[in-house]
Design an enzyme around this catalytic site. Structure first.
Site, PDB file in Angstrom:
ATOM      1  CG  ASN A  23      57.728  33.076  77.645  1.00  0.00           C
ATOM      2  OD1 ASN A  23      57.176  33.282  76.557  1.00  0.00           O
ATOM      3  ND2 ASN A  23      57.084  32.572  78.677  1.00  0.00           N
ATOM      4  NE  ARG A  97      51.457  41.182  74.539  1.00  0.00           N
ATOM      5  CZ  ARG A  97      50.609  42.161  74.804  1.00  0.00           C
ATOM      6  NH1 ARG A  97      49.653  42.438  73.957  1.00  0.00           N
ATOM      7  NH2 ARG A  97      50.697  42.866  75.894  1.00  0.00           N
ATOM      8  CG  ASP A 121      48.782  32.923  73.474  1.00  0.00           C
ATOM      9  OD1 ASP A 121      48.730  32.407  72.354  1.00  0.00           O
ATOM     10  OD2 ASP A 121      49.543  32.561  74.378  1.00  0.00           O
ATOM     11  CG  MET A 342      48.960  36.847  87.184  1.00  0.00           C
ATOM     12  SD  MET A 342      50.628  36.166  87.132  1.00  0.00           S
ATOM     13  CE  MET A 342      51.503  37.411  86.195  1.00  0.00           C
TER      14      MET A 342
END
Length: 436
Positions: A23, A97, A121, A342
Site C-alpha cells: 500500500n 486499483r 479486489d 468499512m
C-alpha cells in the site's frame, strides 16, 4: 488459473522477512511523477500489483532503472501525456486499483489527469468521490465519460484550499496531497488519513522540497512550492504481511521469528493479536512468536462481555487484517465478534471456513461471530477459490493448519499482495506446492 496444493497440520519453524509494503509502494511510485529528477525507491515488493504500476509508469514515459532485486530509480523527465488517451492505457489502468493515485501527480505537474474506473479486489464498493472532490476544491474541472467509465480532471492552475474530507480515505488523502504540493498557496486537509504509509509519502515529499506540516495527524497543512527535486526513499515492511505471519504462527502452533518489522510503526496490531491470547515477544526490531502448544485464549472485556474486534481508520485496527483475526479465532478458546465496518463484502469468504468445520455465524455482511475450537477439532482440508488478496491469505493459513490436503485455486489473487509466498513458506517447513 494457478493453484496451491497444501498439506496441512505441520508445525513450522524459522525466520521470515516481510516484504516492502504494497500500500505504501503504490503511493510512492505515483509520486515519482511530481519531478523530472531521479527518485530512488528501495524495498519495493516484487508483486503483481506493484509490477503492473511500474509497467504503466514505463509506458507513460518514465525511465525505469532496476538497481537490484528490490531497488529502482525512476525519472519522469519525458512524459507522454497523449498515452493517457490511448486504449492501452484504459485497459492497463482498469486492472489496477492503485492507478487512481496517478491522477493527483499528473494534475499537479501537467494540468491534466485521466484514469479509467479502476478494478481491484471484489470487497465491495470503494468510492472515488473523495479524490475528485479534493481536486475540484483545488480548482480542477471534472469530467466523466459514462460510456467508457473514464474520469478526467484538468486545470490551468491549482490553488490551495481548505477541505474537510467526507472520509479519511488513505488513497484519497495521498492523491490530494500530491496535487496540493505544487498548487499555489496553502491547502488544509482536515480528516486526513494518517496511516504510516501516508506519513512515509509526506516525509518523502518533504525531502523532495514540499512544505507539509501536521504529518501523522488528521490535519495536514501544505504550502505549495513551484518545483520538487529527486530523493531516495525506503519503503516500510508490510504490516499486513507481519499480521499474517503472526496469525500463521499461532494457527500452526509454530515457533516463528518475523524479522525487521519496524515495530514502532505497527500501532495496535500486536495488542489486537494479544487480545486473542497470542504471545508476541518484541526482540529489538523483530517479533518472536513461540509455539502455542497449549493454544491461546481470547480475552473478554473487563465486565465479562464478549470481545469485539472491528476495523477503523488509523490508528484503529486495519481492515486488511480482520480476515486473519477471524481465521485465528476459529481455534482459540472462547468467542469473538468480528465487525467489518468499512467494506461490505470482505466477510463473504467465511462459507469456505465453515466448509472446513469452523464454527462461524455470519450475522450480516459486516459481522461474524466466531466460536473457537481450542484445537480440540482441527479444520478439515477442502478445495476452495481465493476471492481476493486478504481472503486468499486467510484461506491459505486455514489450509496450513487443517488436517489433510487442501487445494486453493485462483492464487493470482494472493500473488497480487504476497511475493514468492510459497517458496518463503517452504523455507520454514510448510508443505505447499504451486501448479500453474
Amino acid at each position: 488459473m494457478g493453484t496451491f496444493i497444501i498439506e496441512g497440520g505441520h508445525q513450522l519453524k524459522g525466520d521470515i522477512q516481510p516484504q516492502g509494503a504494497k500500500n505504501e509502494a503504490l503511493q510512492i511510485l505515483c509520486a515519482v511523477l511530481l519531478t523530472d529528477q531521479p527518485v530512488e525507491i528501495n524495498n519495493v515488493p516484487n508483486i503483481i500489483d506493484v509490477n503492473k504500476l511500474i509497467a504503466l509508469l514505463n509506458n507513460l514515459g518514465v525511465k525505469v532503472t532496476k538497481n537490484g532485486p528490490e531497488s529502482y530509480t525512476f525519472q519522469a523527465d519525458n512524459i507522454n501525456l497523449d498515452w493517457l488517451q490511448s486504449e492501452e492505457y484504459k485497459i492497463q489502468g482498469r486492472g489496477l486499483r492503485g492507478s487512481i493515485m496517478l491522477v493527483g501527480p499528473l494534475l499537479a505537474r501537467f494540468g491534466k489527469g485521466y484514469i479509467p474506473r479502476p478494478g481491484g479486489d471484489k470487497i465491495g464498493r470503494r468510492r472515488l468521490d473523495t479524490h475528485f472532490e479534493g481536486f475540484i476544491k483545488l480548482g480542477a474541472k471534472f469530467r466523466y465519460n459514462k460510456e467508457e467509465y473514464f474520469y478526467g480532471v484538468e486545470a490551468d492552475e491549482l490553488h490551495g484550499a481548505y477541505m474537510l474530507l467526507d472520509e479519511a480515505s488513505v488513497t484519497g488523502t495521498a492523491n490530494i496531497v500530491m496535487a496540493a504540493v505544487l498548487a499555489k498557496g496553502k491547502t488544509t486537509i482536515y480528516n486526513a488519513a494518517c496511516e504510516p504509509y501516508l506519513q512515509q509519502l509526506c516525509n518523502m515529499l518533504v525531502r523532495m522540497g514540499a512544505n507539509i506540516s501536521g504529518i501523522g495527524s488528521n490535519m495536514l497543512i501544505i504550502e505549495g512550492v513551484e518545483k520538487l527535486g529527486g530523493t531516495t526513499h525506503r519503503i516500510l515492511p508490510d504490516m499486513i504481511e507481519i499480521g499474517s505471519w503472526i496469525g500463521l504462527a499461532a494457527m500452526t502452533k509454530s515457533e516463528v521469528t518475523i524479522k525487521n518489522v519496524a515495530y514502532d510503526e505497527l500501532g495496535i496490531i500486536p495488542a489486537t493479536f494479544r487480545k486473542l491470547g497470542i504471545t508476541i515477544e518484541r526482540r529489538g526490531d523483530d517479533i518472536f512468536i513461540p509455539a502455542h502448544n497449549d493454544g491461546y485464549e481470547i480475552q473478554n472485556y473487563i465486565d465479562g462481555s464478549i470481545l469485539t474486534i472491528s476495523d477503523a481508520p488509523w490508528p484503529g485496527f486495519t481492515p486488511d487484517l480482520l480476515s486473519i483475526v477471524l481465521v485465528v479465532a476459529t481455534q482459540a478458546r472462547g468467542s469473538v465478534l468480528i465487525h467489518q465496518k468499512m467494506f461490505e463484502s470482505r466477510l463473504f469468504f467465511v462459507d469456505k471456513l465453515i466448509d472446513m468445520g469452523a464454527k462461524i455465524i455470519l450475522c450480516d455482511p459486516h459481522r461474524a461471530s466466531v466460536i473457537g475450537y481450542d484445537f480440540e477439532s482441527q479444520l478439515k482440508a477442502t478445495t476452495m477459490t481465493s476471492p481476493d488478496i486478504r481472503a486468499g491469505i486467510s484461506l491459505l493459513i486455514a489450509a496450513l493448519s487443517a488436517k489433510g490436503t487442501s487445494t486453493i485455486h485462483n492464487i493470482e489473487q494472493i500473488d497480487r499482495g504476497y511475493q514468492n509466498i510459497d517458496s518463503r513458506l517452504r523455507a520454514i517447513g510448510a508443505k505447499i506446492k504451486r501448479l500453474d
